[in-house]
Structure formats: C-alpha cells, structure tokens
Design a protein around this motif. Structure first.
Motif, mmCIF file in Angstrom:
data_model
loop_
_atom_site.group_PDB
_atom_site.id
_atom_site.type_symbol
_atom_site.label_atom_id
_atom_site.label_comp_id
_atom_site.label_asym_id
_atom_site.label_seq_id
_atom_site.Cartn_x
_atom_site.Cartn_y
_atom_site.Cartn_z
ATOM 1 N N SER A 174 -45.996 -59.832 11.474
ATOM 2 C CA SER A 174 -45.556 -60.721 10.392
ATOM 3 C C SER A 174 -45.897 -62.175 10.688
ATOM 4 N N GLY A 175 -46.156 -62.471 11.976
ATOM 5 C CA GLY A 175 -46.495 -63.833 12.368
ATOM 6 C C GLY A 175 -45.299 -64.714 12.649
ATOM 7 N N ASN A 176 -44.099 -64.144 12.708
ATOM 8 C CA ASN A 176 -42.891 -64.953 12.859
ATOM 9 C C ASN A 176 -42.285 -64.912 14.254
ATOM 10 N N SER A 177 -43.032 -64.417 15.233
ATOM 11 C CA SER A 177 -42.494 -64.329 16.592
ATOM 12 C C SER A 177 -43.287 -65.230 17.535
ATOM 13 N N GLU A 178 -42.578 -65.855 18.454
ATOM 14 C CA GLU A 178 -43.228 -66.667 19.475
ATOM 15 C C GLU A 178 -43.515 -65.780 20.682
ATOM 16 N N LEU A 179 -44.606 -66.067 21.378
ATOM 17 C CA LEU A 179 -45.000 -65.233 22.516
ATOM 18 C C LEU A 179 -44.258 -65.580 23.794
ATOM 19 N N GLY A 180 -43.764 -66.775 23.892
ATOM 20 C CA GLY A 180 -43.018 -67.164 25.080
ATOM 21 C C GLY A 180 -43.919 -67.413 26.284
ATOM 22 N N ASP A 181 -43.301 -67.399 27.458
ATOM 23 C CA ASP A 181 -44.014 -67.629 28.711
ATOM 24 C C ASP A 181 -44.795 -66.365 29.079
ATOM 25 N N LEU A 182 -46.093 -66.490 29.214
ATOM 26 C CA LEU A 182 -46.940 -65.317 29.449
ATOM 27 C C LEU A 182 -47.280 -65.097 30.926
ATOM 28 N N LYS A 183 -46.571 -65.756 31.811
ATOM 29 C CA LYS A 183 -46.866 -65.580 33.227
ATOM 30 C C LYS A 183 -46.606 -64.156 33.707
ATOM 31 N N TYR A 184 -45.809 -63.414 32.963
ATOM 32 C CA TYR A 184 -45.520 -62.025 33.361
ATOM 33 C C TYR A 184 -46.772 -61.142 33.274
#
Length: 531
Positions: free
Chosen positions: A341-351
């Motif tokens: 939907s495009g309404n979510s943030e990906l956050g910290d991708l260091k994982y």
C-alpha cells in the motif's frame, strides 16, 4: 419550322450538354467522395490511436487481469487488509491512497530506471504511469528501452504522451537486432539481448551509478523507490549482497503481510531489481550468448552470483499485470500476491547485514524447533510442501542457504528447511548428507547413469545425483567452455558435446526437475552418482 428545328436542335444540344455536364458532375462527386473517404480514414486512424492511448492511460485503476473469485468474495466481506487488496485505489491513473508523510529519500548517486518493452503498449502505459506516480521517481532518470523496430513509432508515442501528462521527461532507447540467428529471433534470445543492451546503455553510455530494470508489464507500488533508495547502502557496505529486488517469490497474501520487513535470499527474484555499476562491470564480460532457459535463470547460477544474495521485501513492490508474452500465459499465478500500500516505513535496515541476519536466522530456527514450526523437504517432495505452505511451487525460491522463512501473524517465524542444504542450521538427525561411498563419474554421450555405473561395477543412486546438480560439481569433471546454464531434463546434470546444439559446451543444471538414473540424451554426457 426552322425556329422550331433550331430550338429542337438547341434542346438536343442543351440536353446533350446537360447529359455531358451531369456525367462530369458525377465523376467529380465520385472523386470528391474518394478523397473525403481517404481523409476520414486517416483522421479516424489517428483518433482511434489517440483514444486507445487515452483509454489505456485511464485503465490503470481497473483490474486488467483475472481476479481469483475468493479474493472478490473476501473483498465484499471486508476481510482483506491494505496489503491484501488486488490493487490500490486509483483516480485518473494516479494513486490516491491516503499516504503518510515520509522524509525525503536518501540520495544514491546518479540512479536510473529502465523499462524494457517490446510492443505491448497496453501494459507499458499503466506501468509507466505507476512509475511516474511513485514517491521518489523524480530522483531517478527514467528510460523506456524498445526492441521491436516495426513498433517503435506507436510505442514512442505512448511513452511521450504519458510523460507529457505528468510534465516529466522520459528518454527512449532503441535496440536493433544484433544478429539474425534463430536464437536471436526467439523470445528468450531477444529478451536476454535486450536486458544486456539496457544495462550497458544505463551504466556505460549514460554513466549511471545504479540501474533498476523493470519489465513493461509490472506496476510499481507507491513505495517502490523508497525500497530501492533506503536499501541501496547495503550494496555498498555488505560484500555478500549484490542486488535489491522489489518482488517476493513467496509473496502470496496468505503468508506475506508485513510491508516493513525485508529478507535476504540467494535466489534471484528479478521483476523490478537494482544493481550497481561495479556489479555490471563484473557481469558484462560473461553475459551468456545462449542463456538456455532465460537470462534470469543464468543470474541464479552460483557461478553468476558467486554465492551472494539479494534483498527482497516480504510484500512485493511490483505487481505483474501481463496476460500474454514469451513466458506468460495468463496471470492467474500472480493475482494472489500481496502488493504494498506504500504506507509503511522500513525502519533501520542494519538487521540485513550478513552477521546480524545470520544470528536472526539461527534464532528463528531454534524457536521453530521449540514451537514445532519447522518443516523439512528435499527437491523430490518440494511441490507438496510448497502447496501446503502457499510457497512458489515449481522450485524452492526465496531461500537463504536452504532456509525459507514464513512470517506468521503472531510475529513468529515458521521455518521450511532443505535437508540437503540447510546443514548449518538444522539438527544432525534432520540433515540429508551425501553417501560417503558415492563416487561421481561421467557417462559417455547418450548413455544413462544406470549403464555408466554398471560399467564401473556399481549402482546408480538417483538421490545422490542431486548433490552433484550444481555448477561446481560439473566444473570438476567437464571443461564447461561455454559456462554453466539452466535447463529442464531428467538427464541433468550434464555437459553438451554436440556442436550443432546452441548450448554446445555448456554444463547444465536444473533447480526444478528431479534427475533419474535411466534418463539419457543424444547430445550430452551425464554426471552420475554411483555407489
């Protein structure tokens, strides 16, 4: 009398003149009608073409492909979430979903997106509109690359009219046939050459730092560019990664629901993917002349990706809308895929960095053992396991060193593990390892493994052949002068020795078909496992 005769003669003359005039008038009218008809045909054709372009551009918000009746039922009952709906809400071809406010996307050098297209403007127009509508598209130079010279005109017109409606500039690239060989004329050959052409143009002609390749029948989600821009740094910082893809092969909405979660996979997904200039510098030198079952299968070979992985989302950022094409016969396989939907943030991708991700996979496997949410498979039985778990059914996809992670609604992970490949994660009793007594031999041309092993005083073991079904094992036994290739056949793994074959001197592997001992082929030598 003479007057009468004169009048009579005049009448005759006049009548004759009138007859002559009327005949000339009819002829003139006929000519006028012909000219008028021709003008009408020309203007009618132009109008129809313009109307088609307009209609296609306005159809972006409509379902242009069959929808599973169960999806329609669920929709009518209000059971689908935003990630489950068959399409976004569109108005006049532009996304009108209620979007959160996001920070500007990070800059990633000089990036480009290239849509590779043939002659299907009914797909190209909605795809291009979805690209130009997506957040962050203005940070990418957008190209459309065409490969059908006879269709250049109509396709260019569609590109420019669509770009104009967005007040955007879209550049057109044109590929002409490189040769006239049967393979080059085939769909698989043309598509492979087109991808090579587009990548070469994007990186070495136009000097871009990153290139996204998108096919003409793939809509992009509103956050497509957000995925690419926010994960691009991983390609710089982690040498075990080489690409980012917008597609999840295991993206059935039954198991794909978290738009913020990304994974690592050693199976190249394609369908909207990005690499860096340095990666193309490595690939371009050995792009295959004959990718036997397609360029994408070649990308999945271990000799191509060198054991590295790609980033993929749980919920796909592309949606396949094509119903016809070289490798497409209907769209039913894709209508169940979740679409962001495009309404979510990906956050910290260091994982997603290698060491951190490894720890999380090991933890997920341990927890799956404790909660009895681990399932094991071999290639021979994978289709049954895939059907039970809503996975891609043809072959194991979305794998990470033999592990497929399925994100459960309670936040836990179900683990589906390959007994032959997931040794470093699963318990010893669940592993399937090679028989230490098994030896690898090569057969003569056109000879089965049953006969080849018998001549050595041994017996062929079909299960053991699966451990040899890889490029590395073939390279130990054959020269593989034309590299490694993917193919379908129960006599694989094998080496092509007949110079009349287009795959001559290729070593062939398969990730889908299970080998048998009795199979043989008139143009190959087999790699056999004997005990």
């Amino acid at each position: 009398a003479s007057h009468a005769n004169g009048r009579r003669g005049m009448r005759v003359k006049v009548r004759g003149g009138l007859r002559l005039f009327r005949w000339n008038g009819c002829q003139a009218i006929s000519y006028c009608l012909m000219i008028f008809s021709t003008v009408c045909l020309v203007f009618g054709f132009v109008f129809i073409q313009s109307w088609e372009d307009y209609a296609v551009s306005q159809s972006l918000g409509k379902e242009e492909y069959p929808v599973d009746p169960s999806v329609l039922r669920a929709e009518s009952q209000g059971q689908l979430t935003s990630t489950q709906t068959p399409s976004h809400s569109w108005s006049n071809g532009h996304p009108m979903a209620t979007m959160r406010s996001f920070e500007p996307l990070p800059k990633i050098g000089n990036p480009a997106l290239i849509i590779v297209a043939h002659n299907r403007k009914e797909y190209l127009v909605p795809t291009l509109k979805s690209v130009l509508s997506a957040q962050g598209s203005e940070d990418f130079v957008v190209y459309v690359s065409l490969d059908s010279p006879k269709d250049f005109g109509k396709m260019e017109n569609s590109v420019y009219s669509t770009a104009t409606s967005f007040s955007r500039k879209v550049q057109v690239l044109k590929m002409h046939p490189k040769s006239n060989t049967p393979f080059e004329r085939s769909g698989i050959g043309r598509i492979s050459r087109h991808h090579e052409f587009a990548l070469e143009k994007g990186f070495n002609t136009h000097g871009h730092s990153h290139v996204i390749i998108l096919e003409e029948d793939l809509l992009v989600a509103p956050d497509f560019f957000r995925l690419m821009a926010r994960s691009a740094w991983l390609l710089d910082d982690d040498p075990t990664l080489w690409c980012v893809s917008a597609w999840n092969d295991n993206g059935d909405r039954a198991i794909a629901w978290d738009e913020s979660r990304l994974y690592r996979t050693d199976y190249f997904a394609g369908l909207g993917w990005m690499i860096k200039k340095q990666e193309w510098d490595r690939l371009r030198g050995h792009w295959p002349n004959v990718p036997s079952t397609g360029w994408d299968h070649w990308m999945r070979l271990s000799t191509t990706n060198q054991g590295r992985e790609c980033i993929v989302p749980e919920v796909s950022r592309t949606r396949h809308i094509g119903e016809h094409g070289v490798n497409v016969h209907g769209n039913n396989a894709y209508v169940k895929w979740a679409f962001s939907s495009g309404n979510s943030e990906l956050g910290d991708l260091k994982y997603l960095l290698n060491d951190t991700y490894e720890k999380s996979v090991r933890k997920a496997v341990e927890e799956a053992y404790e909660s009895h949410r681990v399932t094991f498979y071999t290639l021979e039985e994978f289709r049954t396991i895939a059907l039970q778990n809503s996975l891609w059914q043809n072959q194991p996809r979305g794998t990470h060193r033999g592990i497929i992670l399925v994100h459960m609604r309670d936040g836990s992970m179900k683990v589906i593990a390959d007994r032959r490949k997931a040794w470093e994660y699963i318990r010893l009793e669940d592993q399937k390892k090679p028989n230490p007594k098994s030896i690898a031999i090569k057969s003569r041309i056109g000879v089965s493994c049953t006969d080849a092993c018998r001549r050595q005083g041994k017996t062929c073991d079909a299960a053991e052949i699966q451990f040899l079904n890889n490029c590395e094992s073939l390279l130990k036994m054959f020269a593989c002068e034309a590299g490694c290739g993917h193919q379908m056949g129960r006599e694989i793994p094998s080496y092509v020795v007949n110079p009349r074959e287009r795959t001559y001197q290729q070593c062939l592997v398969s990730d889908e078909v299970v080998s048998t001992c009795s199979a043989k082929h008139a143009v190959t030598e087999r790699l056999c496992a004997c005990v």
